[in-house]
Design a protein around this motif. Structure first.
Motif, PDB file in Angstrom:
ATOM      1  N   TYR A 114       0.823  -1.203   0.000  1.00 15.01           N
ATOM      2  CA  TYR A 114       0.000   0.000   0.000  1.00 15.01           C
ATOM      3  C   TYR A 114       0.862   1.260   0.000  1.00 15.01           C
ATOM      4  N   GLY A 115       0.320   2.305   0.553  1.00 13.37           N
ATOM      5  CA  GLY A 115       0.912   3.629   0.414  1.00 13.37           C
ATOM      6  C   GLY A 115       2.146   3.875   1.241  1.00 13.37           C
ATOM      7  N   ASP A 116       2.607   5.156   1.190  1.00 16.38           N
ATOM      8  CA  ASP A 116       3.877   5.532   1.806  1.00 16.38           C
ATOM      9  C   ASP A 116       3.726   6.405   3.038  1.00 16.38           C
ATOM     10  N   ALA A 117       2.543   6.923   3.315  1.00 20.00           N
ATOM     11  CA  ALA A 117       2.379   7.808   4.478  1.00 20.00           C
ATOM     12  C   ALA A 117       2.487   6.999   5.759  1.00 20.00           C
ATOM     13  N   PRO A 118       3.498   7.244   6.603  1.00 19.23           N
ATOM     14  CA  PRO A 118       3.671   6.434   7.808  1.00 19.23           C
ATOM     15  C   PRO A 118       2.727   6.873   8.933  1.00 19.23           C
ATOM     16  N   ILE A 119       2.086   5.889   9.555  1.00 19.13           N
ATOM     17  CA  ILE A 119       1.247   6.129  10.724  1.00 19.13           C
ATOM     18  C   ILE A 119       1.923   5.476  11.919  1.00 19.13           C
ATOM     19  N   ALA A 120       2.244   6.277  12.924  1.00 17.27           N
ATOM     20  CA  ALA A 120       2.877   5.754  14.135  1.00 17.27           C
ATOM     21  C   ALA A 120       1.820   5.404  15.171  1.00 17.27           C
ATOM     22  N   MET A 121       2.183   4.507  16.067  1.00 14.36           N
ATOM     23  CA  MET A 121       1.298   4.092  17.155  1.00 14.36           C
ATOM     24  C   MET A 121       1.981   4.361  18.485  1.00 14.36           C
ATOM     25  N   TRP A 122       1.387   5.233  19.284  1.00 16.01           N
ATOM     26  CA  TRP A 122       1.834   5.432  20.666  1.00 16.01           C
ATOM     27  C   TRP A 122       0.894   4.629  21.557  1.00 16.01           C
ATOM     28  N   TRP A 123       1.467   3.756  22.395  1.00 16.23           N
ATOM     29  CA  TRP A 123       0.657   2.828  23.185  1.00 16.23           C
ATOM     30  C   TRP A 123       1.192   2.800  24.608  1.00 16.23           C
ATOM     31  N   THR A 124       0.327   3.063  25.569  1.00 11.51           N
ATOM     32  CA  THR A 124       0.737   3.077  26.970  1.00 11.51           C
ATOM     33  C   THR A 124       1.415   1.770  27.364  1.00 11.51           C
ATOM     34  N   PHE A 125       0.922   0.639  26.870  1.00 14.62           N
ATOM     35  CA  PHE A 125       1.501  -0.649  27.239  1.00 14.62           C
ATOM     36  C   PHE A 125       2.997  -0.697  26.938  1.00 14.62           C
ATOM     37  N   LEU A 126       3.410  -0.078  25.841  1.00 14.18           N
ATOM     38  CA  LEU A 126       4.819  -0.112  25.444  1.00 14.18           C
ATOM     39  C   LEU A 126       5.631   1.017  26.056  1.00 14.18           C
ATOM     40  N   GLU A 127       4.956   2.065  26.522  1.00 13.90           N
ATOM     41  CA  GLU A 127       5.671   3.278  26.923  1.00 13.90           C
ATOM     42  C   GLU A 127       5.736   3.508  28.430  1.00 13.90           C
TER      43      GLU A 127
END
Length: 798
Positions: free
Chosen positions: A386-399
């Motif tokens: 698919y496309g090139d626009a990156p979507i990041a995920m901020w997640w409390t579980f990881l942070e």
């Protein structure tokens, strides 16, 4: 010739007999041993395990290490394949045993970072802490069973190699459980697409505003192929898990009543967490006893700490907090360097890691997974497609700091208000409501989670702009800011996934369920003069009515009265007009109502948002809020333009939805509308991972069962909004009732049975009882355990 045929027949018969003998012996090697003795290395003394009539083990050990080692052993006997499947899902390792069709699912979970997170988290653990010692002993018990016994039937069918279970597996699985709460992957892309493609007016029906008094009382433009990326992630986060029949957490009820409102004068605790149905069931019951410690617990795979439990002194249940602990962030790429994104007004480098997915029958697949300052780039999972626009995920579980193992180790021993509060404060993610009581008379509830501070006026229901400060996270709130109650004056507490209120007034964004279920429980619990016991509490857990149907029908019935003219239409409309909102099996009104609200939403929305985003919306709570608000607003843009000069746009679309509903019901349930009973259209089947294909479904799946209940009623046997017939996807994963005047009479139920071993006597022995709304005793005192013991296993140290 006749003699030759006779001899051939005898030979064939002998071969068949030998085949059945061999099959019988093969299945015998897979059986669960609940009687006699077995060797378990590492024990300091023998451990006694008494199995009751439901196959629940009551374990007596001389110390904690022996206790948890024995728990791991008996848990593995019943649930080893379930343990294997859940750890492979969480770690992105399903394609290794199931082939290329699971490659996209593995891509998704590798991109979520659970495998990498678990490895790093484990390396920092204090191996001398009590919780990690308990986990280490438990995993040793699992691994000893696996190493010394034939593999389960499913291992043989799928050619799964044995390998030891590790602490990393447990941490990854806890991440999967946290992820399964996360509605963000389905909701945020759908709502953002509606806002950006259709405009803000189309969002009004979703009621996205925070309600300060409680309910009990701009992103960079994305190209079409970038939306397709997010669509695929949303679809995989639901459909793939459903296909694998692996439990996913959905909602829950819990309440606790103080002694001043109970018949016994002691607190009464009720709980029924709502989780996706599967075979085997999500919970494994066991009673643990060692000097200074006793607990009847409900356990999930690879976790030795009970997530639900009670003893004579205290007990607790859980519901899902539903707070939004995931933000999706659209990154701005440097046109001169595709590995840089804008962050705090400057270009910063993305970091990356490489992982390899093993694929059965195909070449390994390498993934390059990137991370921005806002989190993991989740769209890298399908970057090739698919496309090139990156979507990041901020997640409390990881942070966030999240010592969840310590939290539940302490909660398993929390006999005072202070101990329970301290344990709850350690839960970072996923967000959980802990509803607790003790025999001394205290009752309490804590919304347990690390609540993140976001910039003012930011609505995380939408994808955030990573090139601005909108996506910044400044800190976490103190636990004292979390919603909670301790010994409230009203004498009871209800938790049912509705929007809670913080004592400090902070807004807590989330994907909360409809408030009708909580209001229904509150209404019944607040009745003056009622003294609660386990009998009338059963009726409350099995209640199948809320005010939601009335809220939907209030604007809908006048419209239908204006546009329906045929005698058949009028007769069916009359059944809706007289309906009180009860989802009983012998009524046609729930069938007509459920089909109609789906059809209205479909006809109003599918062409405007597209088929894929509409499917995502069907699996969110946003649509539940939207339907009554949509019907209440004749000027909503969702109605479009009127095609009939004699009707407005709302009337036109409602009439079309009514006609489409009747066509669909006739095609699926028959021409005779008197047979459109809810029980004919609404059934429960517990699906096994191998039961997705015929004829294995007849062997491994359990059901179907006719069941009452429905979406967002207390007996929440339900699934996503959709067309008839309705296969129940989730609901009460157990129903527990504990009166602290006499905990030996505690009640519960397992939706199928204790065992995950096919042909075992406890594979499905509770399924029909559960469907019928029955309860069984959870034996806790020694006399009851002895009286109901059916088999006795001694785990020997040498």
């Amino acid at each position: 010739m006749r003699r030759l045929l006779k001899r051939s027949a005898l030979v064939l018969l002998a071969l068949l007999v030998l085949m059945f003998i061999a099959l019988g012996w093969y299945l015998h090697t897979k059986r669960v041993q609940r009687d006699g003795s077995a060797l378990l290395m590492g024990l300091s003394a023998n451990v006694q395990v008494s199995y009751d009539e439901r196959g629940v083990p009551h374990i007596q050990a001389q110390n904690e290490a022996d206790l948890y080692r024995a728990l791991g052993y008996v848990h593995a006997q019943d649930r080893l394949f379930q343990m294997e499947m859940v750890r492979r899902l969480a770690r992105g390792e399903l394609a290794e045993i199931l082939g290329p069709k699971l490659l996209d699912m593995d891509r998704l979970f590798r991109t979520l970072g659970l495998r990498a997170f678990a490895d790093g988290y484990t390396a920092k653990l204090d191996k001398d802490s009590a919780s990690i010692k308990a986990l280490t002993a438990y995993l040793d018990g699992i691994n000893q069973f696996q190493a010394t016994h034939p593999a389960p039937l499913e291992f043989d069918l799928l050619h799964i190699p044995k390998r030891p279970f590790t602490i990393e597996d447990t941490i990854a699985v806890s991440g999967y459980m946290a992820y399964s709460f996360a509605a963000a992957f389905r909701t945020e892309p759908a709502l953002t697409a509606i806002r950006d493609k259709l405009g803000a007016d189309y969002l009004k029906v979703f009621d996205l505003d925070w309600h300060p008094s409680g309910v009990m009382q701009t992103v960079p433009a994305l190209a079409q192929h970038d939306w397709m990326q997010l669509d695929k992630i949303a679809q995989l986060s639901q459909a793939g898990i459903e296909q694998l029949a692996i439990p996913q957490l959905e909602g829950s009820n819990a309440w606790v009543v103080s002694g001043k409102h109970t018949a016994s004068g002691k607190p009464l605790l009720a709980g029924d967490p709502h989780i996706a149905y599967s075979a085997p069931a999500v919970w494994y019951e066991a009673q643990l006893s060692s000097p200074g410690f006793e607990l009847y617990g409900h356990f999930q795979v690879l976790n030795p700490m009970a997530l639900l439990g009670h003893n004579q002194q205290f007990g607790w249940s859980l519901t899902m907090f539903q707070n939004d602990d995931i933000d999706l962030v659209a990154e701005k790429i440097n046109p001169q360097n595709p590995n840089q994104v804008m962050f705090h007004d400057q270009w910063v480098d993305l970091t990356s890691r490489e992982e390899t997915i093993q694929v059965k029958g195909a070449a390994p697949v390498k993934l390059v997974l990137r991370k921005s300052p806002h989190g993991l780039i989740i769209t890298d999972a399908f970057k090739d497609n698919y496309g090139d626009a990156p979507i990041a995920m901020w997640w409390t579980f990881l942070e966030a700091d999240n010592p969840v193992l310590d939290a539940f180790y302490q909660l398993n021993r929390a006999d005072t208000l202070d101990k329970a509060r301290t344990a709850a404060s350690k839960i970072g993610a996923p967000g959980l409501n802990v509803v607790w009581a003790n025999a001394k008379g205290d009752i309490a509830w804590w919304a347990a989670a690390k609540l993140v501070k976001r910039p003012a006026n930011i609505n995380p229901s939408f994808i955030l702009d990573g090139a601005t400060a909108d996506a910044d996270k400044t800190a976490f709130y103190d636990f004292a800011d979390n919603p909670h109650e301790e010994n409230p004056a009203r004498g009871y507490i209800v938790s049912a996934n509705f929007q809670p209120v913080s004592p400090s007034g902070i807004a807590i964004p989330g994907y909360y369920n409809l408030y009708d279920r909580g209001q229904r429980l509150d209404q019944l619990l607040s009745q003056p003069g009622v003294k609660w016991d386990t009998k009338n509490s059963q009726a409350l857990q099995l209640d199948v009515q809320t005010n939601y149907a009335s809220r939907v029908l209030r604007p809908l019935l006048p419209i239908l009265n204006q546009v329906l003219v045929t005698p058949e239409d009028k007769r069916l409309l009359d059944s809706l007009s007289k309906w009180d909102g009860n989802f009983q099996t012998k009524s046609i009104a729930p069938t007509l109502f459920s089909q109609l609200i789906y059809q209205i939403a479909h006809n109003a929305m599918v062409e405007k948002v597209g088929a894929t985003q509409f499917q995502n919306l069907l699996r969110t709570r946003a649509l539940d809020f939207a339907v009554p608000r949509l019907l209440d607003d004749p000027h909503s843009p969702w109605w479009g333009k009127a095609a009939n000069v004699n009707m407005d746009a709302r009337q036109t679309m409602v009439l079309a939805a009514w006609n489409d509903s009747l066509v669909h019901l006739r095609s699926t349930l028959g021409a005779d509308s008197s047979r459109w009973l809810w029980g004919h259209a609404h059934t429960l089947t517990h699906r096994h991972p191998l039961g997705q294909q015929q004829p294995l479904d007849k062997l491994f799946n359990i059901g179907p069962f006719v069941v009452p209940g429905g979406r967002e009623v207390p007996n929440n046997l339900s699934g996503p909004i959709g067309p008839a017939p309705w296969n129940v996807a989730y609901g009460p994963s157990t129903r527990r009732l504990i009166d602290f005047a006499d905990t030996s009479k505690a009640l519960g139920i397992n939706p199928v049975g204790q065992s995950g071993v096919l042909f075992d006597v406890h594979y499905n022995d509770q399924a029909e009882m559960f469907a019928n709304g029955n309860y069984v005793n959870e034996h806790t005192n020694s006399a009851d355990v002895q009286a109901h013991a059916r088999e006795h296993l001694v785990l020997q140290s040498h």
